[in-house]
Write an enzyme that holds these catalytic residues in place. Structure first.
Site, short mmCIF file in Angstrom:
data_model
loop_
_atom_site.label_atom_id
_atom_site.label_comp_id
_atom_site.label_asym_id
_atom_site.label_seq_id
_atom_site.Cartn_x
_atom_site.Cartn_y
_atom_site.Cartn_z
N HIS A 88 -6.89 -9.57 3.97
CA HIS A 88 -8.13 -10.30 4.54
C HIS A 88 -7.61 -10.83 5.97
CE1 HIS A 88 -5.65 -13.76 3.73
NE2 HIS A 88 -6.60 -14.60 4.71
N ARG A 89 -6.22 -10.70 6.37
CA ARG A 89 -6.11 -11.25 7.76
C ARG A 89 -6.62 -10.58 8.76
NH1 ARG A 89 -2.51 -15.39 8.14
NH2 ARG A 89 -1.58 -16.00 6.02
#
Length: 362
Positions: A211-212
């Site tokens: 997700h980063r």
């Protein structure tokens, strides 16, 4: 009576806040100074499965204030939250503002409280990746320097603060996420049906979360990570891949999903509630993630972890041999999966009573 306003906006913060809220409710039933907690949800995680479901699963009251996220850049989002939070704090004048972790919500809450001279409690203070290109690193450094009570999960975090000449108000309380792992781990075993729903055997699948922004927004990095996932997916070890909205959007835009035969062994699913996620974490053969929270949850549940970054704030998980740093190289990821963890130690993260210790500080 003491009045606390808690500010949350992302999945890990909901979980941590649930443990402190439980401790506050328990203390209020035992008498003494009444503590009234009210919550601001900034809307940073707006997806149903990444937000509201967590509150219902963990028995938390809905937030008193639900903000609407505005803008697409970090500056626009943080600025809008700052305006809204400042208005709420001016109207309510709490004794403390409590913020968690390292999101834009954390920084916006700390800035608003600091400018109004309201004491700030930063839970999960002192973490450092030493990579200032990360928005999270910028947020946590600034928040620590603004805070009055700094609740550190580890002694490493205490030393990090001392290196920046932050010594006043610093307390080693242990990791509130370990509190949550112990408490909700038992609840999840009773309530979750995710293994049956996905037809998964215990210790017979990989779990992957990405997700980063440093991974999703970089075409080369997300492509390399997806190559790695395709290569490890097999009939014996399918990959369960809960998709963050940003990750899904990028994979679809780049045309990566559904491009090869191995995709049939990748289970793309919507973001999960906390209880289902716990059961997947406990039963995976290995977890591949760029999430700091998931790294720790893997460690707490004694599941090997491969971190899809070049560094981690949770260095203790690596030192203990349970977590390996692979960055985005498919070859390195495959090599890490072949290794077994050396040992397992939990003591660095406390005794499962961090929430009570934080409450005593207030």
């Amino acid at each position: 009576m003491k009045r606390i306003i808690t500010i949350v906006g992302a999945r890990p913060q909901f979980i941590k806040a649930a443990m402190l809220s439980r401790a506050i409710a328990d203390r209020n039933t035992r008498g003494g100074t009444l503590i009234k907690e009210e919550m601001i949800h900034t809307g940073q995680h707006y997806d149903e499965n990444m937000s509201r479901i967590f509150f219902s699963e963990m028995g938390m009251l809905p937030p008193k204030w639900q903000l609407q996220r505005s803008g697409t850049s970090h500056g626009a989002i943080t600025g809008q939250m700052l305006i809204d939070i400042e208005r709420i704090l001016l109207e309510n004048q709490p004794d403390f503002v409590v913020v968690y972790g390292d999101t834009d919500s954390t920084l916006a809450g700390a800035l608003a409280a600091s400018k109004l001279h309201i004491p700030i409690v930063h839970i999960e203070a002192g973490l450092r990746s030493f990579n200032k290109t990360m928005p999270e690193e910028q947020n946590r450094i600034l928040t620590d320097h603004l805070s009055d009570i700094l609740c550190c999960p580890t002694q490493t975090a205490v030393r990090n603060l001392a290196a920046e000449n932050i010594r006043h108000g610093v307390h080693h309380v242990g990791d509130i996420m370990y509190d949550a792992a112990l408490f909700f781990g038992q609840v999840a075993e009773r309530k979750s049906t995710i293994l049956r729903t996905l037809n998964l055997g215990k210790k017979a699948f990989y779990l992957c979360t990405i997700h980063r922004a440093e991974n999703t927004d970089d075409t080369q990095r997300i492509s390399s990570l997806y190559d790695a996932v395709e290569q490890i997916a097999s009939p014996e070890h399918p990959v369960v891949f809960p998709l963050h909205p940003r990750t899904r959007s990028r994979l679809e835009k780049l045309g990566l999903m559904g491009r090869g035969d191995s995709d049939r062994y990748i289970h793309f699913i919507e973001p999960l509630g906390f209880l289902d996620m716990i059961v997947l974490e406990k039963n995976a053969t290995c977890i591949l993630t760029d999430s700091g929270g998931v790294q720790k949850e893997a460690y707490f549940h004694r599941t090997p972890c491969v971190t899809l970054r070049a560094e981690t704030e949770w260095v203790e998980t690596v030192t203990a041999g349970w977590n390996q740093l692979a960055d985005v190289s498919p070859e390195r990821i495959a090599e890490c999966l072949r290794r077994q963890p050396a040992r397992h130690e939990i003591g660095e993260y406390g005794d499962g009573h961090a929430a009570e210790k934080i409450l005593r500080l207030l």
